[in-house]
Design a protein around this motif. Structure first.
Motif, PDB file in Angstrom:
ATOM      1  N   SER A  58      -0.858   7.408   1.960  1.00 20.65           N
ATOM      2  CA  SER A  58      -1.391   6.303   2.766  1.00 20.65           C
ATOM      3  C   SER A  58      -0.351   5.222   3.032  1.00 20.65           C
ATOM      4  O   SER A  58       0.216   4.642   2.098  1.00 20.65           O
ATOM      5  CB  SER A  58      -2.599   5.713   2.024  1.00 20.65           C
ATOM      6  OG  SER A  58      -2.746   4.328   2.236  1.00 20.65           O
ATOM      7  N   THR A  59      -0.130   4.933   4.299  1.00 18.24           N
ATOM      8  CA  THR A  59       0.896   3.960   4.696  1.00 18.24           C
ATOM      9  C   THR A  59       0.636   2.575   4.109  1.00 18.24           C
ATOM     10  O   THR A  59       1.532   1.955   3.541  1.00 18.24           O
ATOM     11  CB  THR A  59       0.955   3.833   6.230  1.00 18.24           C
ATOM     12  OG1 THR A  59      -0.369   3.726   6.756  1.00 18.24           O
ATOM     13  CG2 THR A  59       1.626   5.042   6.843  1.00 18.24           C
ATOM     14  N   TYR A  60      -0.598   2.097   4.270  1.00 19.56           N
ATOM     15  CA  TYR A  60      -0.862   0.728   3.815  1.00 19.56           C
ATOM     16  C   TYR A  60      -0.888   0.625   2.290  1.00 19.56           C
ATOM     17  O   TYR A  60      -0.661  -0.453   1.738  1.00 19.56           O
ATOM     18  CB  TYR A  60      -2.143   0.182   4.456  1.00 19.56           C
ATOM     19  CG  TYR A  60      -1.967  -0.095   5.947  1.00 19.56           C
ATOM     20  CD1 TYR A  60      -1.214  -1.187   6.389  1.00 19.56           C
ATOM     21  CD2 TYR A  60      -2.526   0.730   6.911  1.00 19.56           C
ATOM     22  CE1 TYR A  60      -1.040  -1.448   7.742  1.00 19.56           C
ATOM     23  CE2 TYR A  60      -2.360   0.482   8.274  1.00 19.56           C
ATOM     24  CZ  TYR A  60      -1.613  -0.608   8.687  1.00 19.56           C
ATOM     25  OH  TYR A  60      -1.430  -0.863  10.026  1.00 19.56           O
ATOM     26  N   SER A  61      -1.114   1.764   1.611  1.00 18.13           N
ATOM     27  CA  SER A  61      -0.991   1.759   0.151  1.00 18.13           C
ATOM     28  C   SER A  61       0.464   1.477  -0.254  1.00 18.13           C
ATOM     29  O   SER A  61       0.719   0.845  -1.290  1.00 18.13           O
ATOM     30  CB  SER A  61      -1.437   3.100  -0.438  1.00 18.13           C
ATOM     31  OG  SER A  61      -2.805   3.340  -0.229  1.00 18.13           O
ATOM     32  N   TYR A  62       1.393   1.964   0.558  1.00 16.49           N
ATOM     33  CA  TYR A  62       2.822   1.687   0.313  1.00 16.49           C
ATOM     34  C   TYR A  62       3.068   0.182   0.302  1.00 16.49           C
ATOM     35  O   TYR A  62       3.673  -0.364  -0.632  1.00 16.49           O
ATOM     36  CB  TYR A  62       3.647   2.375   1.407  1.00 16.49           C
ATOM     37  CG  TYR A  62       5.125   2.043   1.478  1.00 16.49           C
ATOM     38  CD1 TYR A  62       5.927   2.003   0.342  1.00 16.49           C
ATOM     39  CD2 TYR A  62       5.744   1.795   2.703  1.00 16.49           C
ATOM     40  CE1 TYR A  62       7.291   1.722   0.419  1.00 16.49           C
ATOM     41  CE2 TYR A  62       7.105   1.526   2.798  1.00 16.49           C
ATOM     42  CZ  TYR A  62       7.874   1.482   1.660  1.00 16.49           C
ATOM     43  OH  TYR A  62       9.217   1.213   1.749  1.00 16.49           O
ATOM     44  N   LEU A  63       2.564  -0.504   1.329  1.00 24.16           N
ATOM     45  CA  LEU A  63       2.737  -1.962   1.372  1.00 24.16           C
ATOM     46  C   LEU A  63       2.182  -2.611   0.102  1.00 24.16           C
ATOM     47  O   LEU A  63       2.826  -3.464  -0.506  1.00 24.16           O
ATOM     48  CB  LEU A  63       2.000  -2.558   2.577  1.00 24.16           C
ATOM     49  CG  LEU A  63       2.537  -2.239   3.971  1.00 24.16           C
ATOM     50  CD1 LEU A  63       1.683  -2.960   5.025  1.00 24.16           C
ATOM     51  CD2 LEU A  63       3.994  -2.664   4.105  1.00 24.16           C
TER      52      LEU A  63
ATOM     53  N   PHE B 227       4.048  -2.470  -3.247  1.00 28.24           N
ATOM     54  CA  PHE B 227       5.125  -3.465  -3.379  1.00 28.24           C
ATOM     55  C   PHE B 227       4.578  -4.886  -3.456  1.00 28.24           C
ATOM     56  O   PHE B 227       5.139  -5.728  -4.164  1.00 28.24           O
ATOM     57  CB  PHE B 227       6.165  -3.285  -2.268  1.00 28.24           C
ATOM     58  CG  PHE B 227       7.093  -2.139  -2.559  1.00 28.24           C
ATOM     59  CD1 PHE B 227       8.319  -2.368  -3.182  1.00 28.24           C
ATOM     60  CD2 PHE B 227       6.719  -0.831  -2.283  1.00 28.24           C
ATOM     61  CE1 PHE B 227       9.163  -1.309  -3.499  1.00 28.24           C
ATOM     62  CE2 PHE B 227       7.556   0.239  -2.588  1.00 28.24           C
ATOM     63  CZ  PHE B 227       8.776   0.007  -3.199  1.00 28.24           C
ATOM     64  N   GLN B 228       3.478  -5.169  -2.743  1.00 26.54           N
ATOM     65  CA  GLN B 228       2.849  -6.489  -2.876  1.00 26.54           C
ATOM     66  C   GLN B 228       2.452  -6.746  -4.325  1.00 26.54           C
ATOM     67  O   GLN B 228       2.471  -7.887  -4.795  1.00 26.54           O
ATOM     68  CB  GLN B 228       1.579  -6.567  -2.007  1.00 26.54           C
ATOM     69  CG  GLN B 228       1.838  -6.624  -0.515  1.00 26.54           C
ATOM     70  CD  GLN B 228       0.560  -6.327   0.292  1.00 26.54           C
ATOM     71  OE1 GLN B 228      -0.386  -5.744  -0.217  1.00 26.54           O
ATOM     72  NE2 GLN B 228       0.547  -6.741   1.548  1.00 26.54           N
ATOM     73  N   MET B 229       2.104  -5.692  -5.037  1.00 26.28           N
ATOM     74  CA  MET B 229       1.679  -5.797  -6.428  1.00 26.28           C
ATOM     75  C   MET B 229       2.756  -6.410  -7.315  1.00 26.28           C
ATOM     76  O   MET B 229       2.445  -6.972  -8.364  1.00 26.28           O
ATOM     77  CB  MET B 229       1.312  -4.413  -6.970  1.00 26.28           C
ATOM     78  CG  MET B 229      -0.032  -3.923  -6.503  1.00 26.28           C
ATOM     79  SD  MET B 229      -1.314  -4.999  -7.170  1.00 26.28           S
ATOM     80  CE  MET B 229      -2.749  -4.392  -6.297  1.00 26.28           C
TER      81      MET B 229
ATOM     82  N   TRP C 299     -10.961  -3.792   0.790  1.00 28.34           N
ATOM     83  CA  TRP C 299     -10.280  -2.661   1.435  1.00 28.34           C
ATOM     84  C   TRP C 299      -9.147  -3.151   2.334  1.00 28.34           C
ATOM     85  O   TRP C 299      -9.339  -4.046   3.148  1.00 28.34           O
ATOM     86  CB  TRP C 299     -11.267  -1.872   2.296  1.00 28.34           C
ATOM     87  CG  TRP C 299     -10.625  -0.828   3.153  1.00 28.34           C
ATOM     88  CD1 TRP C 299      -9.803   0.179   2.748  1.00 28.34           C
ATOM     89  CD2 TRP C 299     -10.756  -0.691   4.575  1.00 28.34           C
ATOM     90  NE1 TRP C 299      -9.417   0.941   3.823  1.00 28.34           N
ATOM     91  CE2 TRP C 299      -9.990   0.426   4.963  1.00 28.34           C
ATOM     92  CE3 TRP C 299     -11.452  -1.413   5.563  1.00 28.34           C
ATOM     93  CZ2 TRP C 299      -9.886   0.852   6.289  1.00 28.34           C
ATOM     94  CZ3 TRP C 299     -11.356  -0.990   6.884  1.00 28.34           C
ATOM     95  CH2 TRP C 299     -10.579   0.133   7.232  1.00 28.34           C
ATOM     96  N   GLY C 300      -7.990  -2.523   2.160  1.00 28.37           N
ATOM     97  CA  GLY C 300      -6.871  -2.800   3.063  1.00 28.37           C
ATOM     98  C   GLY C 300      -5.837  -3.695   2.424  1.00 28.37           C
ATOM     99  O   GLY C 300      -6.153  -4.591   1.646  1.00 28.37           O
ATOM    100  N   SER C 301      -4.564  -3.438   2.774  1.00 28.74           N
ATOM    101  CA  SER C 301      -3.470  -4.203   2.170  1.00 28.74           C
ATOM    102  C   SER C 301      -3.620  -5.692   2.470  1.00 28.74           C
ATOM    103  O   SER C 301      -3.162  -6.536   1.699  1.00 28.74           O
ATOM    104  CB  SER C 301      -2.109  -3.685   2.656  1.00 28.74           C
ATOM    105  OG  SER C 301      -1.982  -3.861   4.048  1.00 28.74           O
TER     106      SER C 301
ATOM    107  N   GLU D  15      -4.950 -10.541  -1.096  1.00 32.88           N
ATOM    108  CA  GLU D  15      -5.039 -11.985  -1.317  1.00 32.88           C
ATOM    109  C   GLU D  15      -6.488 -12.406  -1.619  1.00 32.88           C
ATOM    110  O   GLU D  15      -6.743 -13.170  -2.548  1.00 32.88           O
ATOM    111  CB  GLU D  15      -4.557 -12.692  -0.039  1.00 32.88           C
ATOM    112  CG  GLU D  15      -3.971 -14.058  -0.262  1.00 32.88           C
ATOM    113  CD  GLU D  15      -3.526 -14.670   1.069  1.00 32.88           C
ATOM    114  OE1 GLU D  15      -3.715 -15.874   1.235  1.00 32.88           O
ATOM    115  OE2 GLU D  15      -3.014 -13.927   1.953  1.00 32.88           O
ATOM    116  N   ASP D  16      -7.427 -11.877  -0.829  1.00 30.65           N
ATOM    117  CA  ASP D  16      -8.847 -12.167  -1.078  1.00 30.65           C
ATOM    118  C   ASP D  16      -9.255 -11.680  -2.460  1.00 30.65           C
ATOM    119  O   ASP D  16      -9.984 -12.368  -3.183  1.00 30.65           O
ATOM    120  CB  ASP D  16      -9.745 -11.440  -0.057  1.00 30.65           C
ATOM    121  CG  ASP D  16      -9.818 -12.165   1.276  1.00 30.65           C
ATOM    122  OD1 ASP D  16      -8.922 -12.985   1.555  1.00 30.65           O
ATOM    123  OD2 ASP D  16     -10.763 -11.902   2.042  1.00 30.65           O
ATOM    124  N   ALA D  17      -8.788 -10.481  -2.808  1.00 33.79           N
ATOM    125  CA  ALA D  17      -9.161  -9.908  -4.102  1.00 33.79           C
ATOM    126  C   ALA D  17      -8.669 -10.813  -5.231  1.00 33.79           C
ATOM    127  O   ALA D  17      -9.407 -11.103  -6.173  1.00 33.79           O
ATOM    128  CB  ALA D  17      -8.579  -8.502  -4.252  1.00 33.79           C
TER     129      ALA D  17
END
Lengths: 200, 200
Positions: free
Chosen positions: A14-19, A22-24, A183-185, A189-191
């Motif tokens: 999953s592409t957005y999982s990649y983002l 790293f955001q993590m 849901w979604g990269s 922030e909301d999470a």
């Protein structure tokens, strides 16, 4: 106050999982629970036998451009993969094994696999590539791959994918904080904000 | 330096378009081009005869919870509508008419219709409700509804929906800045940042 926790549910294809992987890195004061799962069975329940980004071309074209922009913004490498989506099965099994053993190299391995897929166009579905990634991290690649293929460990990933469906997860990445699904990269922030609001 | 501009493409039946119509109030130093269109024909091209939030139940359940959270965060009213999606055809035609005439009440009308749909559970597909909204804004509701139904004005909306498809738009809200497409209420920030980066 007990330490707050976020579950990070992802698929290596999953592409957005990649983002988000790293955001993590920026989420320092939160305990991250890394939850690899397989999108394939979840997409199948929705009637899809491929990524929706392949099934719906305009959505796919948009996503690749969006990834290019977002990777530039976040300063992470991006090369449009010559195969999409790639099979994240073995990498997910290794991650399950690492999780069960509380291995400290888990986050680094996850990011290395994502980078190989979306930053270096490498065939992460091939055991040779996964072994190379593990070896590069100074780990016994061949041994870990063998250990990841036991039926006990295969079952871990199956259980986790079933659990994802039970939790209402329908795409990746997803985050769960105190039972709330995001849901979604662009919802990380909301999470994390949810955590702070509830934790006070 | 010429004033920067963002095109805001929306459908009155779209939940996340509601969020963006209000987010737009915060985008003070940018010229907003309001572009109503119909998602129906665009979804049909993707093989959907309904909103994907109805077709895919887990995605739908998530969306309603996400809307609830985001509306609370943004301080805008939210009542889960008893019908979804509602038909935004007439409201979109009125907006096209207002756009063609550069009416200053356009943004206020757009927000009032969205609020009626997602904040007050009103049947915005009904001409009576649209007339009430126009009247409440001190406008000649009945006259405007009649003028919006001329074949010239109906054609405006058809043209705009065709244009949306040509631009690669596959969902709402979408934003276009300097030819760049951004999809989703959570991409408005990126869209406006793009403007700044390119405009310097």
């Amino acid at each position: 106050m007990s330490p707050s926790k976020v579950e990070f549910w992802f698929d290596f294809g999953s592409t957005y999982s990649y983002l988000s992987a790293f955001q993590m890195e920026g989420a320092k004061d939160v305990s991250i629970s890394w939850r690899p799962f397989l999108l394939g069975p979840i997409f199948e329940e929705q009637g899809w036998n491929d990524s929706p980004f392949n099934i719906y071309p305009s959505k796919g074209r948009y996503m690749w451009r969006d990834m290019e922009r977002r990777c530039a913004r976040d300063g992470i490498p991006f090369v449009k993969p010559s195969r999409f989506p790639r099979n994240g099965l073995l990498a997910a099994r290794i991650t399950c094994l690492a999780g069960a053993r509380s291995e400290p190299w888990l986050p680094e391995f996850v990011r290395a696999v994502f980078r190989a897929n979306f930053g270096e166009d490498r065939e992460i579905g091939e055991p040779m590539e996964i072994q190379a990634i593990l070896d590069d991290l100074g780990l016994p690649g061949a041994d870990l791959i063998e250990q990841a293929q036991t039926s006990e460990n295969k079952q871990r990933l199956r259980d986790q994918t079933r659990r994802a469906a039970e939790l209402g997860i329908f795409g990746a990445p997803s985050f769960i904080v105190d039972g709330e699904l995001f849901w979604g990269s662009d919802r990380l922030e909301d999470a994390l904000a949810w955590r702070w609001r509830e934790g006070t």
